[in-house]
Design a protein around this motif. Structure first.
Motif, short mmCIF file in Angstrom:
data_model
loop_
_atom_site.label_atom_id
_atom_site.label_comp_id
_atom_site.label_asym_id
_atom_site.label_seq_id
_atom_site.Cartn_x
_atom_site.Cartn_y
_atom_site.Cartn_z
N PRO A 4 -4.57 73.49 57.48
CA PRO A 4 -4.30 73.96 56.27
C PRO A 4 -2.69 73.70 56.15
N PRO A 17 1.56 81.81 58.43
CA PRO A 17 1.55 82.78 59.50
C PRO A 17 2.24 83.04 60.68
N TRP A 23 6.33 88.57 58.28
CA TRP A 23 4.96 89.07 57.79
C TRP A 23 4.97 90.60 58.47
N PHE A 27 4.38 93.95 56.16
CA PHE A 27 3.45 95.00 56.18
C PHE A 27 3.87 96.09 56.42
N VAL B 209 -9.06 80.30 60.93
CA VAL B 209 -9.66 79.14 61.13
C VAL B 209 -9.98 78.39 59.55
N ASP B 210 -10.10 79.45 58.79
CA ASP B 210 -10.40 78.82 57.39
C ASP B 210 -9.15 78.65 56.47
N GLY B 211 -8.00 79.11 57.23
CA GLY B 211 -6.68 78.90 56.81
C GLY B 211 -6.27 79.85 56.21
N GLY B 213 -3.85 83.20 55.77
CA GLY B 213 -2.52 83.81 56.33
C GLY B 213 -2.83 85.16 56.53
N TYR B 214 -1.91 86.11 57.07
CA TYR B 214 -1.96 87.43 57.19
C TYR B 214 -2.53 88.21 55.96
N TRP B 215 -1.77 87.89 54.99
CA TRP B 215 -2.09 88.54 53.68
C TRP B 215 -3.68 88.37 53.17
N ARG B 216 -3.79 87.08 53.04
CA ARG B 216 -5.16 87.05 52.57
C ARG B 216 -6.22 87.43 53.72
N TYR B 218 -5.97 89.97 55.51
CA TYR B 218 -6.00 91.30 55.37
C TYR B 218 -6.93 91.60 54.05
#
Lengths: 313, 311
Positions: A4, A17, A23, A27, B209-211, B213-216, B218
């Protein structure tokens, strides 16, 4: 599906990330900010304000040094409120501990209707101190005849009692302690139930093989020691909650004529000092700081004593 | 001879390890009979005791409803009766019609406050708990202790300084003042952190792995798989917000800002209303919680157990 990072737009670089610090603060930041603003800032302000004269105002007017503190500590009503708290704690902590543990032990052993009994004992948790105080004050421990307690006394031929206004003997303690007992025992029962579920049945088998008699011996040598962690937490919570006692005292004892001169725990006293007619916020702040210090010391000493916190790290 | 214990493996929750151990095979039959009889008697005594206690625990609820549906004369009658002579369901309407009792308004205030507090607390505390548990950061522990530190200072002790702050912000008697300062619950953040520490990493790894990030990760993976803990903390926060008294008493000074608890308290001390109305109002005030309680009971109990304080 991999790769990605090939779309390297600016936002992705910034919010990808890999930028963990950013990040983390996205949070945690809002929460920490609010906590700081609404807990640490008021505390700091309170410490500051406690060195000033501040009547009817939230901004300090005149620096008075430790005068507020000496006034507070020299005030019989305030020190008396601390004594009230100590007596209250001495009653309510062991009483709740014993009752909730006994309830948990009995409910835990039930083969049927366990959910029913657990619900019944837990139900008062849904009730507020205000409502409970209303029932206690106006229906059970009424000073006049139509109260339940006096009716029961009457069946046994005993004299009626003005529960909330008799100070010798201090019958109001019975009212105050039973309200809290009713409201909180079920909550701590659930904590104990959780603790009981975690004890390995093997321990009981081993005890049976060793010839321990079911009942007291098993409780003393297996169940009770295994509940140590739960017990520590329960006692800690009970003491902290007792320190915060306000609702039932205020609702049971104050009436249209005001608050009686007895049974004022620290928070009730501070409420009337800081927000009552005098609105002495400097003095009230000093009292709050003293109280906070006492609570902090008691909590830390207690935690150290029981060895709490070692496991958390 | 030994009772089979294997029927209830130790790992399964809900087992009852406290069943009295059966007598050992070596004991003479005579003693064993006596012991069995004693165990039987013990069980009966326990059941009777439990029933008596259950009755004691239910009496206050009964009195609440009984007085709420009685006439004034029945409540204050010197002859105490278990059942009211007549049920007055009209009392419920009476309390809402009484212009001296801002019951509907107080209920609305309480509902708004409880819902906003619950939603806000869940959002803020779960995000903080997740960040603390799952996003590696050098100073995460410092931040964690900064949060834990407030647990040492019970909220009720800070009511004087908090009042000072809120009143200097001009928030007295406003919804803001009643809700915002209560949103930052260190206990809730702590529970969420403990929970997310135990959340299976594999799920998050798959998302990574599916790409995502932290936000999504979560919102799309962690939250949907954590409904029980949200329900548990949510109900506890809701109950706390609905029942809280000191803060609404201090901040909700105008009659328009009264919560149900403050309204009830004002009536008990001022004695401007009839006793039966007071009891109806009190009974009405616990209905929302009883509904929440009955619907979500399992979650509440699980949530209380999950607070992690007894680990």
């Amino acid at each position: 599906m991999r790769g990605p990072l090939t779309t390297t737009t600016l936002t992705r670089k910034l919010l990808g990330p890999q930028n963990r610090h950013l990040w983390f603060w996205i949070f945690v930041g809002p929460f920490v900010l609010g906590l700081t603003l609404f807990t640490y800032v008021p505390l700091a302000w309170s410490v500051y304000l406690s060195f000033f004269d501040a009547h009817n105002t939230v901004s300090p007017t005149e620096f008075v040094g430790f005068d507020n503190y000496t006034a507070m500590l020299g005030d019989d009503a305030f020190t008396g409120s601390l004594v009230t708290f100590l007596v209250f704690t001495a009653f309510i902590v062991p009483a709740t501990y014993v009752l909730s543990l006994a309830l948990a032990l009995m409910v835990n052993r039930l083969r049927w209707a366990q959910a029913f009994f657990r619900s019944v004992f837990f139900l008062p948790v849904a009730c507020s101190y205000v409502v409970a105080a209303l029932i206690w004050k106006m229906s059970i421990f009424n000073g006049v005849r139509f109260g339940l307690a006096n009716t029961v006394l009457d069946w046994f031929g005993a004299d009626q009692i003005a529960w909330l206004s008799t100070t010798d003997p201090p019958w109001y303690w019975l009212v105050i302690v039973t309200v809290r007992l009713w409201l909180q025992a079920g909550f701590y029962m659930v904590l104990f139930l959780a603790g009981l579920q975690r004890i390995s049945p093997r321990l009981y088998e081993a005890a049976a093989v060793d010839g321990a008699r079911p009942g007291w011996q098993v409780f003393r040598h297996i169940t009770f020691p295994q509940l140590r962690a739960t017990s520590v937490a329960v006692v800690l919570l009970l003491v902290i909650n007792a320190f915060q006692a306000f609702d039932e005292f205020y609702n049971l004892l104050s009436d249209s004529r005001g608050y009686p001169p007895y049974a004022r725990p620290p928070l009730v006293y501070l409420y009337y000092t800081a927000l009552g007619q005098g609105q002495n916020l400097g003095l009230g702040s000093a009292g709050a700081v003293i109280l906070a210090l006492i609570i902090a010391v008691v909590t830390v000493v207690q935690a150290r004593w029981f060895g709490l916190g070692r496991k958390e790290d | 001879m030994r009772t089979p214990r294997s029927a209830s493996p130790s790992t399964r929750p809900g087992t009852r390890p406290n069943d009295p151990p059966r007598p050992r095979p070596g004991i003479p039959p005579n003693t064993r009979d006596v012991r069995d009889a004693l165990v039987g008697v013990g069980r009966a005594v326990r059941l009777v005791l439990l029933l008596a206690l259950a009755l004691l625990f239910l009496i206050p609820f009964y009195l609440l409803v009984r007085n709420g549906l009685s006439s004034e004369a029945d409540i204050t009658s010197p002859e105490w009766r278990f059942f009211p002579s007549e049920l007055h369901w009209s009392n419920v309407r009476e309390v809402f019609d009484d212009p001296n009792v801002p019951m509907a308004h107080a209920l609305l205030n309480s509902s708004l406050i409880a819902v906003l507090t619950t939603v806000g607390t869940l959002l803020l505390a779960s995000l903080a708990g997740y960040g603390l548990a799952r996003i590696p950061y050098a100073y995460a522990n410092v931040v964690f202790y900064w949060i834990l530190g407030t647990l040492m200072v019970p909220a009720a002790v800070t009511f004087v300084p908090s009042f000072v702050l809120v009143s200097s912000l001009g928030w007295v008697s406003t919804l803001r003042g009643l809700v915002v300062p209560t949103l930052f619950s260190a206990v809730a953040a702590f529970i969420f952190r403990q929970y997310f520490l135990g959340f299976p990493r594999e799920l998050e790894d798959a998302a990574r792995v599916d790409g995502l990030g932290y936000w999504r990760t979560y919102w799309q993976v962690v939250v949907p798989n954590s409904r029980p803990v949200f329900a548990a903390v949510g109900t506890i926060v809701f109950i706390g917000a609905w029942n809280s008294f000191l803060w609404p008493l201090v901040i909700g000074q105008d009659r328009d800002a009264w919560t149900v608890q403050v309204a009830l308290s004002t009536f008990t001390t001022a004695q401007t209303v009839n006793i039966h109305e007071l009891f109806v109002a009190a009974a009405v005030s616990i209905v929302p919680l009883l509904v929440v309680f009955l619907v979500l009971q399992r979650h509440i109990v699980a949530g209380v157990e999950r607070t992690g304080i007894d680990d």
